[in-house]
Design an enzyme around this catalytic site. Sequence first.
Site, PDB file in Angstrom:
ATOM      1  CG  ASP A 143      32.288  54.367  43.413  1.00 53.58           C
ATOM      2  OD1 ASP A 143      32.612  55.308  42.806  1.00 53.58           O
ATOM      3  OD2 ASP A 143      32.419  53.278  42.851  1.00 53.58           O
ATOM      4  CB  SER A 144      26.409  54.249  42.077  1.00 55.41           C
ATOM      5  OG  SER A 144      26.689  55.636  41.588  1.00 55.41           O
ATOM      6  CG  ASN A 175      27.024  62.341  38.346  1.00 55.13           C
ATOM      7  OD1 ASN A 175      25.916  62.886  38.212  1.00 55.13           O
ATOM      8  ND2 ASN A 175      27.003  61.154  37.712  1.00 55.13           N
ATOM      9  CG  PHE A 198      22.643  60.211  35.739  1.00 54.53           C
ATOM     10  CD1 PHE A 198      21.635  60.281  36.580  1.00 54.53           C
ATOM     11  CD2 PHE A 198      23.733  59.643  35.754  1.00 54.53           C
ATOM     12  CE1 PHE A 198      22.183  59.804  37.893  1.00 54.53           C
ATOM     13  CE2 PHE A 198      24.153  59.275  37.115  1.00 54.53           C
ATOM     14  CZ  PHE A 198      23.241  59.223  38.127  1.00 54.53           C
ATOM     15  NE  ARG A 236      23.301  58.430  43.552  1.00 49.10           N
ATOM     16  CZ  ARG A 236      22.986  57.851  42.315  1.00 49.10           C
ATOM     17  NH1 ARG A 236      22.056  57.764  41.611  1.00 49.10           N
ATOM     18  NH2 ARG A 236      24.174  57.138  41.724  1.00 49.10           N
ATOM     19  CE1 TYR A 290      25.980  51.629  30.857  1.00 53.76           C
ATOM     20  CE2 TYR A 290      26.563  52.853  32.946  1.00 53.76           C
ATOM     21  CZ  TYR A 290      26.884  52.292  31.668  1.00 53.76           C
ATOM     22  OH  TYR A 290      28.235  51.992  31.490  1.00 53.76           O
ATOM     23  CG  ASP A 291      18.661  56.739  34.852  1.00 58.28           C
ATOM     24  OD1 ASP A 291      18.915  56.031  35.665  1.00 58.28           O
ATOM     25  OD2 ASP A 291      18.577  58.153  35.574  1.00 58.28           O
ATOM     26  CE  LYS A 350      17.687  56.980  39.033  1.00 60.88           C
ATOM     27  NZ  LYS A 350      18.719  57.759  38.445  1.00 60.88           N
ATOM     28  CE  LYS A 408      27.639  59.086  41.236  1.00 64.98           C
ATOM     29  NZ  LYS A 408      28.939  58.680  41.836  1.00 64.98           N
TER      30      LYS A 408
HETATM   31  P1  ITT Z   1      31.703  60.942  41.042  1.00 66.35           P
HETATM   32  O1  ITT Z   1      32.660  59.781  40.998  1.00 66.35           O
HETATM   33  O2  ITT Z   1      32.216  62.334  40.919  1.00 66.35           O
HETATM   34  O3  ITT Z   1      30.355  60.857  42.018  1.00 66.35           O
HETATM   35  P2  ITT Z   1      30.896  59.674  38.650  1.00 66.35           P
HETATM   36  O4  ITT Z   1      29.899  60.031  37.462  1.00 66.35           O
HETATM   37  O5  ITT Z   1      32.250  59.318  38.225  1.00 66.35           O
HETATM   38  O6  ITT Z   1      31.087  60.691  39.651  1.00 66.35           O
HETATM   39  P3  ITT Z   1      30.918  56.918  39.619  1.00 66.35           P
HETATM   40  O7  ITT Z   1      32.314  56.838  39.315  1.00 66.35           O
HETATM   41  O8  ITT Z   1      30.199  56.177  41.032  1.00 66.35           O
HETATM   42  O9  ITT Z   1      30.492  58.329  39.624  1.00 66.35           O
HETATM   43  O10 ITT Z   1      30.303  56.168  38.257  1.00 66.35           O
HETATM   44  C1  ITT Z   1      28.761  56.233  38.577  1.00 66.35           C
HETATM   45  C2  ITT Z   1      28.215  55.750  36.946  1.00 66.35           C
HETATM   46  O11 ITT Z   1      27.380  54.559  37.060  1.00 66.35           O
HETATM   47  C3  ITT Z   1      27.643  57.018  36.367  1.00 66.35           C
HETATM   48  O12 ITT Z   1      28.312  57.721  35.705  1.00 66.35           O
HETATM   49  C4  ITT Z   1      26.467  56.379  35.601  1.00 66.35           C
HETATM   50  O13 ITT Z   1      27.083  55.918  34.226  1.00 66.35           O
HETATM   51  C5  ITT Z   1      26.143  54.976  36.189  1.00 66.35           C
HETATM   52  N1  ITT Z   1      25.192  55.423  37.276  1.00 66.35           N
HETATM   53  C6  ITT Z   1      25.124  55.339  38.587  1.00 66.35           C
HETATM   54  N2  ITT Z   1      23.981  55.628  39.136  1.00 66.35           N
HETATM   55  C7  ITT Z   1      23.319  55.767  38.184  1.00 66.35           C
HETATM   56  C8  ITT Z   1      21.799  56.060  37.996  1.00 66.35           C
HETATM   57  O14 ITT Z   1      20.932  56.188  38.898  1.00 66.35           O
HETATM   58  N3  ITT Z   1      21.288  56.046  36.805  1.00 66.35           N
HETATM   59  C9  ITT Z   1      22.111  55.670  35.781  1.00 66.35           C
HETATM   60  N4  ITT Z   1      23.221  55.441  35.799  1.00 66.35           N
HETATM   61  C10 ITT Z   1      24.060  55.603  36.835  1.00 66.35           C
END
Ligand code: ITT
Length: 190
Positions: free
Chosen positions: A70-71, A10, A152, A181, A154-155, A175, A13
């Site tokens: 993971d978030s 991502n 990005f 994070r 849900y921001d 942010k 991130k």
């Molecule tokens: P990686 O697994 O490669 O790190 P990913 O996007 O698939 O990338 P996750 O499985 O952790 O990562 O999913 C995180 C999702 O949660 C991300 O795609 C967003 O939809 C949301 N998310 C996490 N942090 C966010 C943020 O700071 N702002 C907005 N949305 C966020």
Amino acid sequence: MNRIVLATRNKHKTEEIKTILKDLRLEILTLNDFPDVPVLTEEGSTFRENSLQKAHAVHLYTKIPALADDSGLEVFFLNGRPGVISARYAGDGATDKENNEKLLGQMRGVAPRRRGAQFRAVLTFLGDNGTEVTEGICPGRLAELPRGTNGFGYDPIFIPDGFSRTYAELVAEEKNAISHRARALAAMRQ
Ligand code: ITT
């Protein structure tokens, strides 16, 4: 200089983590430096499991200390959903816009006081001296409609506590001062 590799594909991130850690004397590599790392599957039912899995997979492959994130967004009215499936809430390959629309659709007509939500990030650092896991939470609530173009995911629909603007209306420094994070990274620095 010490090197670490970010176990994420991502780019948002990656950018946030690099900015937040920029004062450390650390060379931060990404998976772009290792194009052959296999796609990381996320089969766990918790952020912690997925975070550990990603860090392990990347460390095993690169032999470099790895940091995984993971978030996701947890909406109380929806019993914590989308949670671990935040990235693919509206289906595999869903866009951010589709995910936001699905969530806002489910929350249509729900009163402001019942729109509470939080972002959660679980970080895993896996280095030569073992594994560290930290967590950061940013409490807030869901907007009625998307606002803002920064960031990005849900921001555009998340309003952090103490603000009337969404995450997507904050500049990066704002942010990164309060985000889930940033909080998990602050704990990881310790
Ligand atoms: P990686 O697994 O490669 O790190 P990913 O996007 O698939 O990338 P996750 O499985 O952790 O990562 O999913 C995180 C999702 O949660 C991300 O795609 C967003 O939809 C949301 N998310 C996490 N942090 C966010 C943020 O700071 N702002 C907005 N949305 C966020």
